[in-house]
Design an enzyme around this catalytic site. Structure first.
Site, PDB file in Angstrom:
ATOM      1  N   LEU A  54       0.868  -1.170   0.000  1.00 30.46           N
ATOM      2  CA  LEU A  54       0.000   0.000   0.000  1.00 30.46           C
ATOM      3  C   LEU A  54       0.905   1.220   0.000  1.00 30.46           C
ATOM      4  O   LEU A  54       1.945   1.229   0.663  1.00 30.46           O
ATOM      5  CB  LEU A  54      -0.899   0.038   1.243  1.00 30.46           C
ATOM      6  CG  LEU A  54      -2.010  -1.007   1.370  1.00 30.46           C
ATOM      7  CD1 LEU A  54      -2.742  -0.818   2.697  1.00 30.46           C
ATOM      8  CD2 LEU A  54      -2.986  -0.933   0.206  1.00 30.46           C
ATOM      9  N   ASP A  55       0.509   2.256  -0.724  1.00 25.82           N
ATOM     10  CA  ASP A  55       1.275   3.500  -0.676  1.00 25.82           C
ATOM     11  C   ASP A  55       1.371   3.997   0.757  1.00 25.82           C
ATOM     12  O   ASP A  55       0.460   3.777   1.566  1.00 25.82           O
ATOM     13  CB  ASP A  55       0.601   4.584  -1.525  1.00 25.82           C
ATOM     14  CG  ASP A  55       0.612   4.265  -3.006  1.00 25.82           C
ATOM     15  OD1 ASP A  55       1.419   3.418  -3.425  1.00 25.82           O
ATOM     16  OD2 ASP A  55      -0.196   4.877  -3.737  1.00 25.82           O
ATOM     17  N   ARG A  56       2.442   4.689   1.038  1.00 28.81           N
ATOM     18  CA  ARG A  56       2.658   5.206   2.393  1.00 28.81           C
ATOM     19  C   ARG A  56       1.458   5.985   2.942  1.00 28.81           C
ATOM     20  O   ARG A  56       1.049   5.759   4.089  1.00 28.81           O
ATOM     21  CB  ARG A  56       3.912   6.082   2.398  1.00 28.81           C
ATOM     22  CG  ARG A  56       4.223   6.707   3.734  1.00 28.81           C
ATOM     23  CD  ARG A  56       5.494   7.506   3.638  1.00 28.81           C
ATOM     24  NE  ARG A  56       5.854   8.098   4.917  1.00 28.81           N
ATOM     25  CZ  ARG A  56       7.010   8.699   5.154  1.00 28.81           C
ATOM     26  NH1 ARG A  56       7.916   8.773   4.208  1.00 28.81           N
ATOM     27  NH2 ARG A  56       7.260   9.209   6.333  1.00 28.81           N
TER      28      ARG A  56
END
EC number: 5.4.99.26
Length: 243
Positions: A54-56
């Site tokens: 997942l993106d940060r």
């Protein structure tokens, strides 16, 4: 900190990843000291294996394997698009009731890690969306006296980097709080008016077939306080979207 564990069996474990937390260590973020993978490992006193990312700034369901064989099997399901994923996003404006975005995306090359790589052709990228709720707020963020937002369910059928964020930008309905693909002025106004200062993208649900037991598994993650705060201010009812 202690992570919220959503699901666990002998071979898989899932957490509700907080927004702002990296999945694992990266030499591109040397200053960071908090990572989901290492935090979970220390919390359960067991090694964990990454399956997807997942993106940060994205929160929500993040799945790990508890052994390398399960990591391989689940990674294959993700690569073959056999895992159903659903995200919630708050976007600018009133988006259409539902639709399909079939818009190829170019591979994003890192300026440092990929400095010697050649640009690649755009890859197929498909996202389905459904408008769940709309709101018009009594403050201006531009030439209009009011500001409109939509709550959207997003289901990516491919897994390109930043796919949902780039597809929403392509529709001119950027995700609120997106500092890379969004409208920075709109983001600032949202923070000023509501106190919300995060990317409004949440991995709500994963649905897949367990590689060993062949059972159908559904894992869902609740929204954090900033999401709930916006729901309250927008007059949306939490129970309408989580059941």
């Amino acid at each position: 900190m202690e992570l919220d564990i959503l699901y666990r069996d002998d071979e898989l474990i899932a957490i509700n990843k907080p927004a702002g937390m990296l999945v694992h260590r990266s030499w591109l973020d040397k200053a960071e000291t908090l990572f989901a993978m290492q935090t979970l490992r220390d919390q359960i006193n067991q090694h964990v294996f990454p399956i997807h990312r997942l993106d940060r700034p994205t929160s929500g369901v993040l799945l790990f394997a508890l052994n390398s064989e399960m990591a391989r099997l689940m990674s294959e399901q993700f690569e073959q698009h056999k895992v159903e994923k659903e995200y919630l996003a708050i976007v600018r404006g009133y988006i259409a009731e539902k639709g399909e975005i079939d818009y190829p995306l170019k591979v994003i090359l890192d300026k440092i890690a990929d400095k010697f790589s050649q640009p690649k052709a755009a890859q197929q990228a498909v996202t389905f969306y459904q408008n769940l709720a709309k709101v018009e707020m009594p403050y201006s963020t531009g030439k209009y006296a009011t500001t409109r937002y939509s709550l959207v369910a997003l289901s990516p059928k491919t897994g390109r980097k930043h796919q949902l964020r780039r597809h929403m930008k392509h529709l001119f309905h950027p995700i609120m709080g997106d500092t890379k693909y969004g409208d920075l002025h709109q983001n600032r106004r949202l923070t000023e008016k509501t106190g919300c200062n995060r990317l409004m993208l949440h991995a709500r649900l994963l649905h897949f077939t367990h590689p060993k037991t062949l059972q159908k598994i559904t894992i869902s993650a609740l929204l954090d306080q900033q999401w709930q705060m916006l729901f309250n201010q927008f007059g949306w009812h939490f129970t309408d979207f989580f059941y």
